[in-house]
Write an enzyme that holds these catalytic residues in place. Structure first.
Site: not given
Ligand code: GLA
Length: 389
Positions: A31, A117, A120-121, A123, A167
């Protein structure tokens, strides 16, 4: 050996340490790049950066995870090989400099515990930790929202992944014990207290399907196509955020069938975030359960970003006692699920889910329990127990 000592061994100088967290998204998936709503929480898994200034204009960046060093010149930054980790830190320096911040050269040592990868972000944690470190080492300041925006820009324009801002935003603004309701259009945000009796449990499927980044960009393009088509009859709309479910149904015939389903996911998911927010506020666990289940279904069937491992993990988790809700989290195609679990049920949950997932898929999942955590900060190495890292 601690990160600081390893820095000293590599660069023969003392350093300061900075940390930025990974995140889990409770609800509101795909979203953010549709100007919508998300409800993520930062988690106690950090990317750590040890950093010290240099006298020239170079950045020398060593990653412990990849056992590799990249270098860049602040006056001529360009992307390394495609899909290379070095593009993230170099891209952040590029975005900061382009915004008018003149950075000092620096040596950086990057370590961390955010699983790579896994959705869980890791990056965003890397980008935000590096951005914060470079600014601090250059005696510069930008506010946290601006830092998040610049890190997103680095990922969009330097790395080439068309991600939204969720993120980076939560890596900057996370708060212990709280999730963050974010309006991705205005960037207004509100902290949502997580009840101490509920724990965030993250189940890692241990798979990452290759198509993730290409499919991500494609989903985003499909949403944009939906907006372009709907604008012919609804000229006032800027993004799917502005379209109600009623309007979507009314104009369904205009849309390609796939684009319709993508739009249907985004519009219903935005509604679910707002309902989940109310459910958290009044402790309505039954509503949360339904909303998380519907979110997962919609990601599976309408948005088509789930996979059999994620579906199975959610199915197993949902059948466990004490589970309030379960769904996939993050971009999808593997990675992790997020589960809200009553604190007293967590141990049995972990064991049962691990055994059943292993029996069906043949992989042992990693299961993490994390409190909601703080956003990026400098670590006071003298007073913390940072020596563990
Ligand atoms: C990844 C992207 C976010 C978001 C999610 C899905 O984590 O980095 O910006 O779009 O996917 O909600």
């Amino acid at each position: 050996m601690q990160l600081l000592e390893r820095f000293r061994a590599r660069f023969a100088a003392p350093a300061a340490i900075y940390g930025a967290p990974g995140r889990v998204n409770l609800i509101g998936e795909h979203t953010d790049y549709n100007d919508g709503f998300v409800l993520p929480a930062a988690i106690e898994f950090y990317c750590w950066v040890a950093c010290a200034p240099r006298t020239d204009r170079k950045l020398v960046i060593h990653s412990e995870n990849f056992s590799e060093t990249v270098e860049g010149n602040l006056d001529s930054l360009s992307a390394a090989r495609k899909n290379h980790w070095g593009n993230y830190p170099l891209g952040v320096a590029w975005a900061l400099q382009n915004s008018g911040k003149r950075l000092n050269g620096a040596n950086l040592l990057i370590g961390g515990e955010v699983p790579l990868g896994s959705g869980l972000s890791s990056s965003a944690a890397l980008e935000v930790a590096v951005g914060f470190a470079l600014l601090h080492q250059s005696g510069l300041h930008v506010d946290r929202t601006e830092l998040a925006r610049l890190c997103q820009k680095a990922e969009n324009e330097f790395v080439g992944a068309h991600v939204g801002i969720m993120d980076q935003f939560v890596a900057c603004h996370g708060r212990p014990s709280h999730a963050l309701l974010l309006d991705c259009r205005s960037l207004e945000h509100k902290l949502v207290k997580l009840p101490p009796v509920i724990q965030l449990v993250i189940c890692n499927t241990m798979v990452k399907h290759e198509l993730a980044s290409g499919e991500y960009n494609r989903r985003r393009a499909e949403c944009e196509e939906g907006v372009r088509t709907l604008r012919r009859v609804l000229p006032e709309i800027q993004a799917l955020r502005d379209v109600t479910l009623g309007r979507l149904e009314e104009h369904r015939a205009l849309l390609d069938a796939t684009v319709y389903r993508r739009c249907h996911h985004v519009i219903t998911e935005n509604n679910r975030v707002k309902s989940a927010m109310r459910a958290f506020e009044c402790g309505d666990n039954r509503a949360l359960r339904t909303l998380m289940r519907e979110s997962h279904r919609s990601l599976r069937d309408d948005y088509e970003v789930s996979c059999k491992e994620l579906d199975l993990m959610v199915e197993i988790a949902s059948a466990q006692p004490g589970v309030i809700g379960a769904r996939m989290t993050g971009g999808g195609f593997g990675g992790c699920t997020v589960n809200l679990v009553e604190a007293t049920a967590v141990e049995a949950f972990k064991q049962n889910v691990a055994t059943r997932y292993l029996a069906k898929i043949g992989l042992s999942p990693e299961i993490y329990v994390s409190p909601a955590a703080a956003g990026v900060r400098q670590i006071d190495v003298s007073s913390s127990n940072f020596g563990q890292r």
